[in-house]
Design a protein around this motif. Structure first.
Motif, PDB file in Angstrom:
ATOM      1  N   THR A 133      -0.887   1.797   6.640  1.00 34.24           N
ATOM      2  CA  THR A 133      -0.199   1.666   7.928  1.00 34.24           C
ATOM      3  C   THR A 133       0.999   2.616   7.891  1.00 34.24           C
ATOM      4  OG1 THR A 133       1.292  -0.042   7.120  1.00 34.24           O
ATOM      5  CG2 THR A 133      -0.800  -0.793   8.064  1.00 34.24           C
ATOM      6  N   SER A 167       0.849  -1.193   0.000  1.00 32.73           N
ATOM      7  CA  SER A 167       0.000   0.000   0.000  1.00 32.73           C
ATOM      8  C   SER A 167       0.879   1.236   0.000  1.00 32.73           C
ATOM      9  CB  SER A 167      -0.870   0.039   1.250  1.00 32.73           C
ATOM     10  OG  SER A 167      -1.681  -1.085   1.291  1.00 32.73           O
ATOM     11  N   GLN A 191      -5.035   5.842  10.781  1.00 34.09           N
ATOM     12  CA  GLN A 191      -6.034   5.412   9.806  1.00 34.09           C
ATOM     13  C   GLN A 191      -7.172   6.437   9.710  1.00 34.09           C
ATOM     14  OE1 GLN A 191      -5.444   2.586   7.919  1.00 34.09           O
ATOM     15  NE2 GLN A 191      -7.145   3.286   6.705  1.00 34.09           N
ATOM     16  N   LYS A 243      -6.044   0.926   2.798  1.00 32.03           N
ATOM     17  CA  LYS A 243      -5.612   0.443   4.129  1.00 32.03           C
ATOM     18  C   LYS A 243      -4.154   0.878   4.273  1.00 32.03           C
ATOM     19  CE  LYS A 243      -5.921  -2.284   7.845  1.00 32.03           C
ATOM     20  NZ  LYS A 243      -5.263  -1.382   8.764  1.00 32.03           N
TER      21      LYS A 243
END
Length: 213
Positions: free
Chosen positions: A163, A47, A150, A161
């Motif tokens: 992190t 991501s 988030q 998503k």
């Protein structure tokens, strides 16, 4: 819990290396390592944020301002959380000729790295402290802080998503998209193996393909 393929691969390779060494040392009559088939690594789709998404995050407030600062710092330097968490002001060196650079020992690889940093990075971290002081004093890794991260991402209208580690991936992807060659990016990220960096080139190739269709 179940191990991810790449974690299993890491452990299994250590096991295979031990078999090889045992054969070399005469502890095993046969080279079993040669007969054991390796686990194939899974290419992890990482991501990351686009430059546009990163700019949206710059404009959005985060309930944990230190986390926001550190995340943007990671996106502009490629540093891992552990290296950012331990970064002291003494590791940020300035010279008239070269400008600012970070001098730090990577926690994961134990390699000493020198990383040039832009004025934009210095703007993010603000006032300089004492050499032994941490740059990010209030940075803590916790489930709660990850949740705030988030929420910050979602408040900018980004539905990925994300992190903390995604910001390092963002750095790698942006570098390659802007034409920095893979060897340089690999060195900037402190990768020991070019194969690790090659995962990003596939992501960038896919982005370029989508852009041209």
């Amino acid at each position: 819990g179940t191990l991810s393929t790449n974690s299993a691969l890491s452990y299994f390779n250590k096991f295979k290396a031990a078999l090889k060494q045992a054969y070399k040392d005469g502890l095993l009559p046969n080279d079993l390592n040669g007969k054991v088939e390796a686990i194939k690594p899974m290419e992890t789709m990482r991501s990351f944020l686009t430059l546009d998404e990163l700019n949206k995050l710059v404009r959005k407030e985060c309930k944990n301002p230190e986390m926001k600062k550190a995340a943007l710092f990671s996106a502009l330097t490629g540093l891992r959380f552990s290296d950012i968490e331990n970064l002291t002001w003494g590791q940020i060196v300035h010279s008239k000729k070269e400008g600012y650079s970070l001098h730090f020992r990577q926690q994961k690889t134990n390699n000493v790295e020198v990383l040039p940093v832009s004025a934009q990075v210095m703007d993010i971290i603000g006032m300089k402290g004492m050499p032994g002081e941490l740059v990010f004093k209030d940075l803590k890794y916790s489930a709660y802080n990850n949740q705030l991260l988030q929420e910050w991402v979602m408040s900018a209208g980004i539905e990925k998503k994300i992190t903390f580690h995604s910001f390092r991936h963002t750095y790698a992807t942006l570098q390659l998209t802007n034409g920095t060659d893979i060897y340089t990016v690999s060195k900037l990220l402190g990768h020991r193996d070019l194969k690790t960096t090659q995962i990003y080139t596939k992501v960038v190739d896919e982005l370029k393909r989508k852009a041209s269709t």
